[in-house]
Design an enzyme around this catalytic site. Structure first.
Site, PDB file in Angstrom:
ATOM      1  N   GLU A   1      -3.850   1.073  -6.000  1.00  0.00           N
ATOM      2  CA  GLU A   1      -2.911   0.008  -6.421  1.00  0.00           C
ATOM      3  C   GLU A   1      -2.739   0.063  -8.044  1.00  0.00           C
ATOM      4  O   GLU A   1      -3.534   0.550  -8.527  1.00  0.00           O
ATOM      5  CB  GLU A   1      -3.713  -1.291  -6.167  1.00  0.00           C
TER       6      GLU A   1
ATOM      7  N   CYS B   1       0.767  -1.378   0.111  1.00  0.00           N
ATOM      8  CA  CYS B   1      -0.086  -0.052  -0.029  1.00  0.00           C
ATOM      9  C   CYS B   1       0.833   1.338   0.149  1.00  0.00           C
ATOM     10  O   CYS B   1       1.501   1.438   0.931  1.00  0.00           O
ATOM     11  CB  CYS B   1      -0.913   0.067   1.141  1.00  0.00           C
TER      12      CYS B   1
END
Length: 236
Positions: free
Chosen positions: A102, A2
């Protein structure tokens, strides 16, 4: 991994959701990035939302730049790795967000996607925090000691986000995802027994999560504006 996320939910709604108050004025973040100061709730001050630097700096680190490589901690090794083990035992936190990004590999390069709940509601990611005090510089006698401190040195508080295996929403995009805590598990993550809270570090089911493509402008951490969360057409 992340590496970017957002938190643009109005401050009063964030405070109500987490039953905590911001300790300073909060501005919306559409592209939160490592090394920035961002909102978290620490286990030691559960009624406050404080801003800590993203990128955990262990207390034993010689330089702050160590944190640049510690923006995430793998759930599988968080209890054993030197950088995280002590924080896992004693300094857990909630990292507040309402979405994260992402990047999926495509024939033309990496395409960013934003992952969020259907209603864009805020949520907490499992995190760890640390307090690091920079080495104090001395003046007067240099390496021979006996000098006087060259001004006060302020500690730096920092955090990392724990990641785990991806769920069905994230798997087409990346092989890791942030640990999203169920609301009823947040208090346990902060104050529970370390041996018991490890079971919380699992993939969020994802039935109410969505992933959609966004502009590649999010690739630049200097960009931080509402347009970054808007869906783009990549069919062409």
């Amino acid at each position: 991994m992340c590496g970017r996320y957002s938190l643009f939910t109005p401050p009063d709604e964030v405070e109500t959701r987490f039953d905590a108050r911001f300790d300073r004025r909060f501005r919306p973040r559409y592209n939160a990035a490592p090394s920035q100061d961002l909102p978290v709730i620490q286990n030691t001050t559960r009624d406050q939302i404080r801003t800590l630097r993203w990128g955990l700096i262990p207390s034993w680190a010689a330089e702050a730049k160590v944190g640049n490589n510690l923006i995430n901690a793998r759930a599988e090794t968080v209890r054993e790795k030197r950088s995280f083990a002590n924080a896992y035992e004693q300094r857990r936190c909630l990292v507040l967000a309402d979405g994260f990004y992402e990047w999926a590999k495509t024939d033309t390069g990496k395409q960013p996607y934003r992952v969020a709940f259907d209603d864009d509601r805020p949520f907490a990611m499992a995190g760890l925090w640390e307090r690091w005090k920079p080495p104090q510089k001395q003046t007067g006698l240099g390496d021979f000691g006996g000098g006087k401190p060259d001004g006060a040195v302020e500690p730096v508080e920092s955090f990392t986000i724990i990641t785990t295996e991806p769920n069905d929403v994230i798997r087409p995009l990346h092989n890791r995802m942030a640990v999203i805590l169920e609301p009823e598990a947040e208090a346990a993550w902060l104050t529970g027994d370390p041996a018991e809270v490890y079971d919380l570090l699992k993939p969020y089911p994802g039935d109410d999560l969505r992933a959609y493509p966004v502009s590649t402008a999010v690739n630049n951490p200097g960009n931080d504006r509402p347009e970054l969360i808007e869906e783009v057409d990549i069919a062409a």
